[in-house]
Design a protein around this motif. Sequence first.
Motif, PDB file in Angstrom:
ATOM      1  N   ALA A 145     -30.159   4.602   8.130  1.00 14.70           N
ATOM      2  CA  ALA A 145     -31.514   4.996   8.493  1.00 14.70           C
ATOM      3  C   ALA A 145     -31.588   6.450   8.955  1.00 14.70           C
ATOM      4  O   ALA A 145     -32.553   7.158   8.663  1.00 14.70           O
ATOM      5  N   GLN A 146     -30.569   6.910   9.682  1.00 13.48           N
ATOM      6  CA  GLN A 146     -30.621   8.234  10.285  1.00 13.48           C
ATOM      7  C   GLN A 146     -29.899   9.302   9.477  1.00 13.48           C
ATOM      8  O   GLN A 146     -30.258  10.486   9.560  1.00 13.48           O
ATOM      9  N   ARG A 147     -28.856   8.923   8.742  1.00  8.21           N
ATOM     10  CA  ARG A 147     -28.079   9.905   7.987  1.00  8.21           C
ATOM     11  C   ARG A 147     -27.848   9.411   6.564  1.00  8.21           C
ATOM     12  O   ARG A 147     -26.726   9.067   6.190  1.00  8.21           O
ATOM     13  N   PRO A 148     -28.900   9.374   5.737  1.00  7.97           N
ATOM     14  CA  PRO A 148     -28.718   8.912   4.361  1.00  7.97           C
ATOM     15  C   PRO A 148     -27.836   9.840   3.529  1.00  7.97           C
ATOM     16  O   PRO A 148     -27.454   9.482   2.411  1.00  7.97           O
ATOM     17  N   ASP A 149     -27.508  11.001   4.085  1.00  4.41           N
ATOM     18  CA  ASP A 149     -26.613  11.931   3.395  1.00  4.41           C
ATOM     19  C   ASP A 149     -25.143  11.582   3.605  1.00  4.41           C
ATOM     20  O   ASP A 149     -24.266  12.248   3.043  1.00  4.41           O
ATOM     21  N   LEU A 150     -24.880  10.526   4.391  1.00  4.28           N
ATOM     22  CA  LEU A 150     -23.510  10.158   4.726  1.00  4.28           C
ATOM     23  C   LEU A 150     -23.214   8.716   4.315  1.00  4.28           C
ATOM     24  O   LEU A 150     -24.108   7.881   4.256  1.00  4.28           O
ATOM     25  N   ASP A 151     -21.945   8.440   4.039  1.00  3.53           N
ATOM     26  CA  ASP A 151     -21.457   7.088   3.763  1.00  3.53           C
ATOM     27  C   ASP A 151     -20.591   6.618   4.926  1.00  3.53           C
ATOM     28  O   ASP A 151     -19.724   7.364   5.396  1.00  3.53           O
ATOM     29  N   LEU A 152     -20.804   5.380   5.378  1.00  3.36           N
ATOM     30  CA  LEU A 152     -19.904   4.748   6.343  1.00  3.36           C
ATOM     31  C   LEU A 152     -19.011   3.814   5.538  1.00  3.36           C
ATOM     32  O   LEU A 152     -19.321   2.643   5.335  1.00  3.36           O
ATOM     33  N   GLY A 197     -12.812  16.628   5.849  1.00  2.00           N
ATOM     34  CA  GLY A 197     -14.114  16.153   5.428  1.00  2.00           C
ATOM     35  C   GLY A 197     -14.563  14.863   6.085  1.00  2.00           C
ATOM     36  O   GLY A 197     -15.729  14.485   5.987  1.00  2.00           O
ATOM     37  N   ILE A 198     -13.652  14.175   6.776  1.00  2.49           N
ATOM     38  CA  ILE A 198     -14.034  12.966   7.515  1.00  2.49           C
ATOM     39  C   ILE A 198     -14.676  13.389   8.831  1.00  2.49           C
ATOM     40  O   ILE A 198     -14.089  14.151   9.601  1.00  2.49           O
ATOM     41  N   LEU A 199     -15.886  12.904   9.091  1.00  3.82           N
ATOM     42  CA  LEU A 199     -16.622  13.285  10.293  1.00  3.82           C
ATOM     43  C   LEU A 199     -16.347  12.357  11.467  1.00  3.82           C
ATOM     44  O   LEU A 199     -16.418  12.780  12.627  1.00  3.82           O
ATOM     45  N   MET A 200     -16.049  11.086  11.172  1.00  6.35           N
ATOM     46  CA  MET A 200     -15.836  10.115  12.246  1.00  6.35           C
ATOM     47  C   MET A 200     -14.967   8.978  11.741  1.00  6.35           C
ATOM     48  O   MET A 200     -15.063   8.572  10.578  1.00  6.35           O
ATOM     49  N   ARG A 237      -5.380   2.299   8.779  1.00  2.00           N
ATOM     50  CA  ARG A 237      -6.438   1.629   8.018  1.00  2.00           C
ATOM     51  C   ARG A 237      -7.632   1.463   8.957  1.00  2.00           C
ATOM     52  O   ARG A 237      -7.688   0.542   9.767  1.00  2.00           O
ATOM     53  N   THR A 238      -8.572   2.384   8.862  1.00  3.76           N
ATOM     54  CA  THR A 238      -9.731   2.370   9.742  1.00  3.76           C
ATOM     55  C   THR A 238     -10.661   1.211   9.380  1.00  3.76           C
ATOM     56  O   THR A 238     -10.666   0.729   8.243  1.00  3.76           O
ATOM     57  N   ASP A 239     -11.466   0.798  10.356  1.00  2.00           N
ATOM     58  CA  ASP A 239     -12.535  -0.139  10.014  1.00  2.00           C
ATOM     59  C   ASP A 239     -13.605   0.567   9.186  1.00  2.00           C
ATOM     60  O   ASP A 239     -14.272  -0.069   8.370  1.00  2.00           O
ATOM     61  N   ALA A 240     -13.747   1.873   9.370  1.00  2.00           N
ATOM     62  CA  ALA A 240     -14.625   2.672   8.514  1.00  2.00           C
ATOM     63  C   ALA A 240     -14.408   4.145   8.821  1.00  2.00           C
ATOM     64  O   ALA A 240     -13.938   4.510   9.904  1.00  2.00           O
ATOM     65  N   VAL A 241     -14.769   4.993   7.854  1.00  2.00           N
ATOM     66  CA  VAL A 241     -14.861   6.434   8.092  1.00  2.00           C
ATOM     67  C   VAL A 241     -16.246   6.897   7.670  1.00  2.00           C
ATOM     68  O   VAL A 241     -16.857   6.339   6.747  1.00  2.00           O
ATOM     69  N   LEU A 242     -16.747   7.920   8.361  1.00  3.77           N
ATOM     70  CA  LEU A 242     -18.033   8.528   8.043  1.00  3.77           C
ATOM     71  C   LEU A 242     -17.778   9.811   7.273  1.00  3.77           C
ATOM     72  O   LEU A 242     -17.106  10.720   7.772  1.00  3.77           O
ATOM     73  N   VAL A 243     -18.329   9.873   6.059  1.00  3.35           N
ATOM     74  CA  VAL A 243     -18.075  11.017   5.176  1.00  3.35           C
ATOM     75  C   VAL A 243     -19.354  11.360   4.427  1.00  3.35           C
ATOM     76  O   VAL A 243     -20.258  10.527   4.299  1.00  3.35           O
ATOM     77  N   PRO A 244     -19.461  12.590   3.893  1.00 10.95           N
ATOM     78  CA  PRO A 244     -20.580  12.893   3.005  1.00 10.95           C
ATOM     79  C   PRO A 244     -20.596  11.949   1.810  1.00 10.95           C
ATOM     80  O   PRO A 244     -19.549  11.454   1.369  1.00 10.95           O
ATOM     81  N   VAL A 245     -21.789  11.674   1.290  1.00 10.59           N
ATOM     82  CA  VAL A 245     -21.929  10.775   0.140  1.00 10.59           C
ATOM     83  C   VAL A 245     -21.010  11.232  -1.002  1.00 10.59           C
ATOM     84  O   VAL A 245     -20.948  12.419  -1.330  1.00 10.59           O
ATOM     85  N   ASP A 246     -20.263  10.284  -1.537  1.00 11.48           N
ATOM     86  CA  ASP A 246     -19.345  10.494  -2.668  1.00 11.48           C
ATOM     87  C   ASP A 246     -18.115  11.327  -2.314  1.00 11.48           C
ATOM     88  O   ASP A 246     -17.347  11.701  -3.209  1.00 11.48           O
ATOM     89  N   HIS A 247     -17.885  11.577  -1.025  1.00 10.94           N
ATOM     90  CA  HIS A 247     -16.712  12.370  -0.627  1.00 10.94           C
ATOM     91  C   HIS A 247     -15.408  11.714  -1.074  1.00 10.94           C
ATOM     92  O   HIS A 247     -14.437  12.409  -1.399  1.00 10.94           O
TER      93      HIS A 247
END
Length: 222
Positions: free
Chosen positions: A90-97, A136-139, A114-124
Motif C-alpha cells: 500500500a505504501q511502497r508499490p515501488d518495492l517488493d517484499l 540493493g537490499i533495503l531491509m 535465509r531471511t523471512d523476507a528482504v525489501l528490494v526495488p521491484v524486479d531487483h
Amino acid sequence: MTPSTAEHPQMPIEDFEELADAAPQHVRLEFVNGRVRTTEPLSVEDFEELERRAPETVRLEYINGKLEVKAVPDGKHRSIYLWLMRQFLAQRPDLDLAPESGVKAEAYRKGRARTDAVLVPVDHLVGHGEWSDTGGILMALEITSRDRDTNKRDRVEKPVGYAEAGIPVYLLIDRDDNTLKVFSEPENGRYQRTASYPWGATVELPAPVSVTLKTEKLKDYA
C-alpha cells in the motif's frame, strides 16, 4: 574442534535421514537429541552444495561458520508476513517484499542467511541465484519461530551478520515478547541505532524504507 550444530524442536528423523543421504560424500552429519551436527568444520562451499541437495522440507543456513536448521513457518508466522506485505504494497508499490530470500551475510559475505523476507526495488532479484549479494537490499525481515535457536540466531547473530553486510534496516518481529525491533544505521559491523516497540504501536521505519506500520493487528497473532 567443536562440531557445528543446528537445532529444530521437531525435525523428523526421516528428514534428517534424507538430508544425510543427500549430503556430499565428505560432509558427514549426525542427529543427536534433535540436533543436526557436522562432524567436521563446514566451508561455505560445502554448505552451498549441501543446501542444494537438501530436501524441500529442510531449510538450511550458514551462520558464523556453522550449519543451522531454520524452522518451517507456522500459520501465525505466515499470517504476520502477509499482514506486513499488505502494508508495504500500500505504501511502497515501488518495492517488493520478497519472501524466504537467501542472502550473503556477514563480513566478506561469508555467511548464508535465509531471511523471512528482504525489501528490494521491484524486479531487483531478477537473475539472482539462491544467495543474493546484499547490495540493493533495503531491509531484512525476520519473524521469530518456535525453535530453540531463535534467541541466538535472530536476536544476536543476525543483527551482526546483516549489519556487517551493510543492509540498512533489519526488522525483527518477535513473537516471544510481542515486540517489533528496528535496527538501523549499520557502521563498522554493528547497527548504531536500535528501537523496540510493543505490538499495537505506530512504528516509523527509517529511510530508505520509509514506511509507517500501524501494528494493532499483530495482537491477533499473539
